[in-house]
Design a protein around this motif. Structure first.
Motif, PDB file in Angstrom:
ATOM      1  N   GLY A   1      -2.430 -64.645  20.481  1.00 50.46           N
ATOM      2  CA  GLY A   1      -2.752 -64.957  19.094  1.00 50.46           C
ATOM      3  C   GLY A   1      -1.615 -64.687  18.129  1.00 50.46           C
TER       4      GLY A   1
ATOM      5  N   GLU B   1       2.699 -70.300  18.690  1.00 54.94           N
ATOM      6  CA  GLU B   1       1.741 -69.249  18.998  1.00 54.94           C
ATOM      7  C   GLU B   1       1.834 -68.767  20.441  1.00 54.94           C
TER       8      GLU B   1
ATOM      9  N   LYS C   1      -2.104 -61.705  14.499  1.00 58.26           N
ATOM     10  CA  LYS C   1      -3.083 -62.661  13.964  1.00 58.26           C
ATOM     11  C   LYS C   1      -3.308 -62.434  12.472  1.00 58.26           C
TER      12      LYS C   1
ATOM     13  N   LYS D   1       1.909 -65.113  16.260  1.00 55.11           N
ATOM     14  CA  LYS D   1       2.729 -66.254  15.865  1.00 55.11           C
ATOM     15  C   LYS D   1       4.187 -65.859  16.021  1.00 55.11           C
TER      16      LYS D   1
END
Length: 166
Positions: free
Chosen positions: A59, A78, A45, A61
């Protein structure tokens, strides 16, 4: 003629491997690159890159690139859920939601993938149902092949387009 529910599909494959091995194949850069992707990159994140053997967390990516395609065929999105043992959920192409579950059934370890197409346009749902369904079928069989000590079935030649294994 069968009336399809174009908004979701499920693909299942038994794999002679541990739940941990299957989960790591889905949730680490090294795992995904062994059977699915040319490159898999994950960041937290906070934008910190995960190591190749580090499991993803909710969370995170991702940025994914495939064999047989140039860098314009990229997926970035995500991770929604990752429980550390047997469940992974992520946003995929077209904002589809993919859920991977690993379970025991009839004495076998089963990898089950469900993709939901949340869009309201049935034509768009049909496209993702058909195209992603074909892709996931190939890649789930390749996951089985790799984890059971078999061959890598992916086309890795970018100059050989329109083949069933890319």
């Amino acid at each position: 003629m069968q009336d399809y529910n174009w908004s979701t599909f499920t693909k299942r494959v038994p794999i002679k491997a541990s739940k941990e091995a299957i989960y790591n194949a889905w949730t680490t850069q090294a795992g995904l690159e062994s059977w699915f992707l040319r490159e898999a990159h994950f960041t937290t994140k906070d934008g910190v890159a995960r190591t190749p053997s580090e499991q993803v967390k909710p969370g995170d990516k991702y940025k994914w690139l495939w064999h047989g395609y140039d860098d314009s065929a990229v997926e970035q999105n995500e991770i929604l859920e990752a429980n550390g043992t047997d469940l992974l959920k992520f946003i995929f192409s077209g904002n589809c939601i993919v859920t991977v579950s690993i379970k025991e059934e009839a004495g076998e370890t089963l990898c089950e993938l469900t993709q939901q197409m949340p869009m309201n346009d049935e034509k768009e749902q049909r496209y993702f149902y058909i195209e992603c369904g074909k892709g996931w079928s190939l890649y789930l069989l390749n996951l089985k092949s790799i984890l059971e000590g078999g061959l890598d079935l992916r086309n890795k030649n970018i100059n050989l387009p329109n083949v069933v294994n890319a």
